[in-house]
Design an enzyme around this catalytic site. Structure first.
Site, PDB file in Angstrom:
ATOM      1  N   TRP A   1       0.799  -1.222   0.000  1.00  0.00           N
ATOM      2  CA  TRP A   1       0.000   0.000   0.000  1.00  0.00           C
ATOM      3  C   TRP A   1       0.834   1.275   0.000  1.00  0.00           C
ATOM      4  CZ3 TRP A   1      -1.430  -4.552   2.160  1.00  0.00           C
ATOM      5  CH2 TRP A   1      -2.709  -5.038   1.879  1.00  0.00           C
TER       6      TRP A   1
ATOM      7  N   CYS B   1      -7.183  -4.354  -1.903  1.00  0.00           N
ATOM      8  CA  CYS B   1      -8.441  -4.995  -1.495  1.00  0.00           C
ATOM      9  C   CYS B   1      -9.288  -5.518  -2.650  1.00  0.00           C
ATOM     10  CB  CYS B   1      -9.243  -4.060  -0.616  1.00  0.00           C
ATOM     11  SG  CYS B   1      -9.911  -2.587  -1.428  1.00  0.00           S
TER      12      CYS B   1
ATOM     13  N   HIS C   1     -13.497   0.125   0.576  1.00  0.00           N
ATOM     14  CA  HIS C   1     -12.906  -1.185   0.830  1.00  0.00           C
ATOM     15  C   HIS C   1     -13.801  -2.229   0.176  1.00  0.00           C
ATOM     16  CE1 HIS C   1     -10.559  -4.322   2.549  1.00  0.00           C
ATOM     17  NE2 HIS C   1     -11.544  -4.778   3.301  1.00  0.00           N
TER      18      HIS C   1
ATOM     19  N   ASP D   1     -13.642 -11.675   3.961  1.00  0.00           N
ATOM     20  CA  ASP D   1     -12.707 -10.654   3.493  1.00  0.00           C
ATOM     21  C   ASP D   1     -11.286 -11.205   3.501  1.00  0.00           C
ATOM     22  OD1 ASP D   1     -11.296  -8.411   2.857  1.00  0.00           O
ATOM     23  OD2 ASP D   1     -12.174  -7.135   4.404  1.00  0.00           O
TER      24      ASP D   1
ATOM     25  N   TYR E   1      -5.839   6.044   0.125  1.00  0.00           N
ATOM     26  CA  TYR E   1      -7.201   5.520   0.229  1.00  0.00           C
ATOM     27  C   TYR E   1      -7.550   5.061   1.636  1.00  0.00           C
ATOM     28  CZ  TYR E   1      -6.000   0.732   1.102  1.00  0.00           C
ATOM     29  OH  TYR E   1      -5.563  -0.394   1.707  1.00  0.00           O
TER      30      TYR E   1
END
Length: 571
Positions: free
Chosen positions: A248, A284, A342, A367, A532
């Site tokens: 990220w 994600c 997300h 998830d 983000y």
């Protein structure tokens, strides 16, 4: 074709597994018509052509199916069954002579049915016809998948249109952006592409639970709750040699930017090609889309879901804490954050582990993005969406975390030079906006926010939130949600037009006083670019303003940020 001896007098010239016919009937012909792939709880046909059909062959016919390295009848990974009736009594697999079988023509066709709760995976099928023979002859192998068409299967999905969308459709849309500017990207799930089903089974075979206790793991594959949880862990590579490595920070040396991917097939094939080493890199939407491919391939109905203004609650108190200094910037990084958006997966299944009835059946949030550990592993769910809606956060799995993602209160703290802090504002509305998924049968976006929470601003929504706080054993006075007096001054920043990359952004600050006294305000306007996931990236602009606010007065101040490129959306 397979050749073997049934008896001293009887030889089989060939065995026809009726792959094309069976696979078409089982909705697996898009995977292959050259190997037997069937769904549990539904019958399939196997035909024997005999060398000497003049003598009866069904006086004793014993079939055996086995899956896994240590097949066991007690664990449900082995079953012995057959003809005549009573052979293999107690077995959950069944067989009968198919009505179309014509013995004088030299063939017998068997109609075989697996139980609707059999473990999924690859099985060997063998037969013997003599009580004195200890070893059966192989008939070949079959793949057994979950069956959304079967009412007895725990993944049964009643509507055919939904089965076509959530099991059979290989292309879809993933939603990204922000709650005010939602965009979509096309994604090729490709769950029926060549070799994908084998990669999915390989993924199960190398999961740590299987490596630790294969007999128990293969047995547990009867349960979509277990399988979805394993897949959630195996899509990320944080602690188990999974498929994707996340990143990220914008540095993607040695791999591909997450924005490179537009389909799951290349990701899964790369993982297999390089010996199970993680593919670099994912975020994600990539994690979720690849998981959707695996679950659909295995037969579990699922869909990709995007939550805008998605909270990441690290301490399970159902609040997101933001800290600011008295000059407007963040003095320290809070472990909590709110992401622009997300993406996760919803999988359809029953939850008999939570209720004797059907209270929590249906969509479950799962998830694969590695955010927090669940029972020591980076995975999340399945969390019943119905439990999230009702605030039943004391249920399995990870319901408090998902509840916070869609309905946490956001608490702003002022941090002073001496280290003390003061709560200055509680936002109980902004988290969890425009929760979106693709419509059934079309490319329209469907807002499913009402599945996760009651309308913001309603008494019911606050009642559910407060109940959830109590269920996670947070003292009511520390719930940060409803006990502060309203501040004397409120403020809100409003966009005047849609942001355009490379252009100035025009904003207005709306001030309202609820006091009976005149206030002189010192306003620190501080603009920071953010990734983000709520992490500040760079300082853009700082401005100091002084404003007198009369009692019960509202004022509007206009200001303009410096010309800049719009911050990159990383997730």
């Amino acid at each position: 074709m397979f050749f073997f001896k049934l008896r001293d007098e009887h030889y089989v010239g060939k065995i026809d597994l009726n792959c094309e016919k069976n696979n078409t009937a089982h909705n697996t012909n898009d995977i292959s018509v050259n190997r037997l792939i069937v769904r549990r709880g539904q019958s399939f046909l196997v035909t024997f052509e005999l060398h000497d059909p003049t003598r009866p062959t069904t006086d004793l016919l014993e079939l055996t199916v086995e899956t896994g390295p240590q097949p066991s009848e007690a664990l449900g990974t082995r079953s012995v069954f057959g003809l005549p009736e009573g052979c293999g009594k107690g077995s959950s697999w069944k067989v009968k002579v198919h009505q179309g079988s014509v013995l004088p023509a030299g063939s017998i066709t068997l109609d075989i049915t697996s139980p609707a709760d059999a473990p999924v995976g690859e099985y060997s099928l063998s037969v013997k016809t003599s009580a004195t023979t200890s070893v059966g002859s192989s008939l070949g192998k079959l793949l057994l998948l979950f069956n959304p068409w079967c009412q007895e299967d725990s993944v049964h999905l009643p509507e055919e249109e939904e089965r076509q969308e959530y099991v059979m459709r290989e292309q879809g849309l993933v939603y990204k952006g922000s709650d005010k500017y939602i965009s979509s990207m096309a994604w090729n799930f490709g769950q029926f592409e060549d070799d994908i089903v084998d990669i999915c089974l390989k993924l199960l075979d190398v999961n740590p639970k299987c490596l630790s206790d294969p007999a128990k793991d293969f047995s547990a594959r009867c349960n979509p709750i277990y399988v979805s949880r394993v897949v959630s862990a195996m899509i990320n590579a944080n602690d188990d040699g999974g498929v994707l490595m996340g990143r990220w920070d914008g540095q993607y040396d040695g791999g591909m930017s997450p924005t490179h991917w537009n389909g799951s097939v290349e990701v899964l094939r790369r993982w297999l090609k390089y010996g199970g080493n993680p593919v670099k890199y994912g975020q994600c939407w990539v994690f979720a889309a690849v998981m959707c491919t695996v679950l659909r391939c295995l037969g579990i109905p699922c869909r990709v879901v995007t939550n805008f203004q998605s909270a990441h609650d690290t301490d399970k108190n159902l609040t997101i804490d933001d800290f600011f200094s008295d000059y407007g910037v963040r003095p320290k990084q809070s472990p909590d954050s709110v992401w622009n958006y997300h993406v996760w997966v919803e999988a359809w299944m029953r939850r008999p582990d939570l209720s004797a009835g059907s209270l929590y059946d249906g969509w479950q949030a799962v998830d694969p993005t590695p955010q927090e550990k669940s029972t020591g592993v980076y995975c999340c769910g399945p969390a019943p969406v119905k439990a999230i809606l009702q605030g039943h956060v004391d249920l399995k799995y990870d319901v408090p975390f998902v509840f916070a993602e869609v309905n946490a209160d956001r608490v702003t703290w002022m941090v002073f030079a001496d280290g003390s802090k003061k709560k200055i504002f509680t936002d109980s509305v902004s988290v969890g906006q425009n929760i979106s998924t693709k419509a059934v049968g079309s490319d329209k976006r469907v807002d499913i926010t009402a599945n996760y929470k009651h309308a913001e601003g309603t008494e019911k929504e606050r009642d559910v939130y407060n109940q959830a706080v109590k269920r996670v054993n947070i003292p009511e006075e520390n719930s940060n949600g409803i006990h502060d007096d309203k501040p004397g001054v409120s403020m809100k920043i409003v966009e005047l037009n849609k942001p355009v990359s490379g252009k100035d952004i025009d904003l207005k600050l709306v001030l309202n006083s609820n006091d009976n006294e005149t206030r002189t305000l010192v306003i620190n306007v501080n603009v920071q670019a953010m990734r983000y996931n709520g992490i500040p990236s760079s300082q853009i602009q700082t401005e100091l303003k002084e404003q007198k606010l009369l009692p019960n007065q509202g004022r509007v101040k206009m200001f303009q940020t410096l010309s800049m490129s719009r911050p990159t959306m990383f997730n």
